[in-house]
Write an enzyme that holds these catalytic residues in place. Structure first.
Site, PDB file in Angstrom:
ATOM      1  N   GLY A 144      15.775   7.517 -14.814  1.00  0.00           N
ATOM      2  CA  GLY A 144      15.237   6.872 -13.729  1.00  0.00           C
ATOM      3  C   GLY A 144      15.047   7.953 -12.756  1.00  0.00           C
ATOM      4  CG  ASN A 145      14.292   6.844  -8.497  1.00  0.00           C
ATOM      5  OD1 ASN A 145      12.926   7.152  -8.800  1.00  0.00           O
ATOM      6  ND2 ASN A 145      14.660   5.661  -7.947  1.00  0.00           N
ATOM      7  CB  VAL A 146      19.303  10.307 -10.589  1.00  0.00           C
ATOM      8  CG1 VAL A 146      20.396  11.488 -10.738  1.00  0.00           C
ATOM      9  CG2 VAL A 146      19.544   9.767  -9.218  1.00  0.00           C
ATOM     10  N   GLY A 147      17.967  10.716 -13.188  1.00  0.00           N
ATOM     11  CA  GLY A 147      17.639  11.435 -14.437  1.00  0.00           C
ATOM     12  C   GLY A 147      16.339  12.318 -14.588  1.00  0.00           C
ATOM     13  N   GLY A 204      19.782   7.362 -18.523  1.00  0.00           N
ATOM     14  CA  GLY A 204      19.020   6.810 -17.496  1.00  0.00           C
ATOM     15  C   GLY A 204      18.183   7.806 -16.943  1.00  0.00           C
ATOM     16  CE  LYS A 211      26.513   2.812  -2.599  1.00  0.00           C
ATOM     17  NZ  LYS A 211      25.914   4.310  -2.983  1.00  0.00           N
TER      18      LYS A 211
END
Ligand code: NAD
Length: 368
Positions: free
Chosen positions: A175-178, A173, A75
Site C-alpha cells: 500500500g502507501n507505506v509498502g 502490504g 489516536k
C-alpha cells in the site's frame, strides 16, 4: 467498553463518542500530552476496537518522544464501514463532538484521507494531512513513511553488516507505506523479491520491477497481476527468502504461529505493531534484528509535524532522514550497551523524555 490498561504515563483521556442521529460511534484515546499537543490518525474501520486505539495512541506517544518532536500521542477510531454513504456528514459530526479535545490534532489513517481531514479542519480549525492545495504535505503521495524506512535500513543494515546494494527485500502490504519503502530502498540498490497485498503474494528470487508493480497498484490492480513471478498465498510472504522484511499492512501479522517461518535477518516495522511481543522475543533469540514501529515508521508523523509548522516537503524529508537515522543508531547503541532489545531501548529513551516533561509541566492546563 473493554478495560484499557492505565500506567504511569497514560492514557490521559479516553472518550467514547456516540451520535444517535448519524449513528456515529467513535473512540478517542489521548495517551499523553506532556511534550505537546498530540498528533494521531483517525482510523475508520468496522474492526477498530478501543483497546487497539489505546495501543496505537501509546505508540504515537513513544514515536513523538523518540523522534524529538514537541508532540504527545493520541489516536481515534471510528467504528463502521469507511465506504458508507454520508461520510462528509459523519466527519463533521465527529469533528464537532471532539472539538473540545483541544490537545488532539487529528491526521489521516486507515479508512480516512486528505478529504476527511479537510472536513475536520473546516469544523474545528485543526488537522494535519490536508491536500497540498490547502498547505498540506501529502505524506502518502510523497512517501514519507517509506522514505523513513529506507533511511532506517541504511543504519540497521550497516549494524548487521548487510550492504543494501543487492540486499533482497520482501514487503508485506504493498500500500502507501509498502510501495514507497520498496521504491526508496530500490534507489539504495536493494532488490524487491516479494510483495503482497490483500489478494496474495508475488515472488521472484531474481527481483520484481518496482515501477511496474507500483503502476499496477495505481491502476487498481493487485501485486498478483504482475506479469512474471510466482503467485503465492498472502501468508507465504514471511517465508520468502529475503534479507529484509518490511511488514507494512496490519497489526500482529507475525505471531507465535508463523514467526519460525520468517527468514529475513532484518525486520523494519512499516505498520504499527505488526509483530507481537512474543514473536519479537523469538526473533531476537534467533539473532534477527527488529527495528520497532515507533522508530522505523516515524516518517509520516515527522512529516505531519513539519506540515503543522508550515515547512516545505524538502525540509520534511531532510528532517525524516536525520531523525530516523539518529534514533536508529541511538537505540541500537543503547540496546547493545544494556543488553536489551531495540524496542526496550527505544521505549526507555522515549519514556525518559516523556517523564522529564511530565515532571516539569502542569498538565491540568489546556492547550491553546
Ligand atoms: P494502505 O491501506 O495504503 O495499504 C495497506 C496494504 O496492505 C494494502 O495494499 C492491502 O491490500 C494490504 N493488506 C491488507 N491486509 C493484508 C494482509 N493480510 N497481507 C498482505 N497485505 C495486506 O495503508 P498504509 O497507509 O500503507 O498503511 C499500512 C500500515 O502502516 C497501517 O498499519 C498503518 O497504520 C501504518 N502506518 C502508516 C503510515 C502512513 O504514513 N501511511 C505511517 C505509519 C504507520
Amino acid at each position: 467498553m473493554p478495560e484499557i490498561p492505565l500506567d504511569s504515563i497514560g492514557p490521559a483521556k479516553i472518550l467514547q463518542l456516540n451520535d444517535v442521529q448519524t449513528g456515529l460511534r467513535a473512540v478517542i484515546v489521548v495517551d499523553n500530552v506532556a511534550l505537546g499537543p498530540a498528533i494521531g490518525g483517525v482510523r475508520f474501520s468496522p474492526h477498530v476496537t478501543p483497546l487497539e486505539v489505546a495501543r496505537l495512541a501509546r505508540a504515537m506517544t513513544l514515536k513523538s518522544a523518540i523522534a524529538g518532536l514537541d508532540h504527545g500521542g493520541a489516536k481515534a477510531g471510528i467504528i463502521g464501514d469507511p465506504n458508507q454513504p454520508g461520510k462528509q456528514h459523519l466527519a463533521h459530526t465527529f469533528a464537532r463532538l471532539m472539538a473540545g479535545v483541544t490537545e488532539y490534532i487529528p491526521g489521516p489513517d486507515m479508512g480516512t484521507d486528505e478529504q476527511f481531514m479537510v472536513w475536520i479542519r473546516e469544523e474545528i480549525g485543526r488537522a494535519c494531512g490536508v491536500p497540498a492545495s490547502l498547505g498540506g504535505l501529502p505524506l502518502d503521495e510523497l512517501g514519507a513513511t517509506g522514505f523513513g524506512l529506507a533511511a532506517c535500513a541504511e543504519v540497521a543494515g550497516a549494524e548487521i553488516g548487510l550492504p543494501l546494494a543487492g540486499a533482497r527485500v520482501a514487503v508485506q502490504g504493498f500500500g502507501n507505506v509498502g510501495r514507497a519503502a520498496a521504491r526508496f530502498m530500490a534507489e539504495l540498490g536493494t532488490a524487491l523479491v516479494a510483495a503482497s497485498d490483500s489478494h496474495g503474494t508475488i515472488h521472484s528470487p531474481g527481483g520484481l520491477d518496482v515501477g511496474e508493480l507500483v503502476a499496477i497498484k495505481r491502476q487498481g490492480g493487485s501485486v498478483v497481476d504482475y506479469s512474471a513471478g510466482t503467485v503465492l498465498p498472502q501468508e507465504k510472504i514471511f517465508a520468502c527468502d529475503a534479507d529484509i522484511l518490511v511488514p507494512a499492512a496490519t497489526p500482529d501479522v507475525i505471531d507465535r504461529n508463523n514467526v519460525e517461518t520468517v527468514r529475513a535477518k532484518l525486520i523494519l516495522q512499516g505498520a504499527n505493531i505488526p509483530v507481537t511481543r512474543e514473536a519479537e522475543e523469538a526473533l531476537a533469540r534467533r539473532g534477527v534484528l527488529v527495528i520497532p514501529d515507533f522508530i522505523a515508521n516515524a516518517g509520516g508523523l515527522i512529516m505531519a509535524a513539519m506540515e503543522y509548522r508550515k515547512k516545505s516537503a524538502m525540509e520534511a524529508f531532510a528532517m525524516i532522514r536525520e531523525k530516523i537515522q539518529e534514533n536508529t543508531s541511538r537505540i541500537l547503541q543503547r540496546a547493545k550497551r544494556e543488553g536489551v532489545s531495540p524496542r526496550q531501548a527505544g521505549e526507555q529513551l522515549a519514556l525518559e523524555r516523556v517523564r522529564e516533561a511530565m515532571a516539569i509541566r502542569d498538565l491540568s492546563r489546556p492547550w491553546r
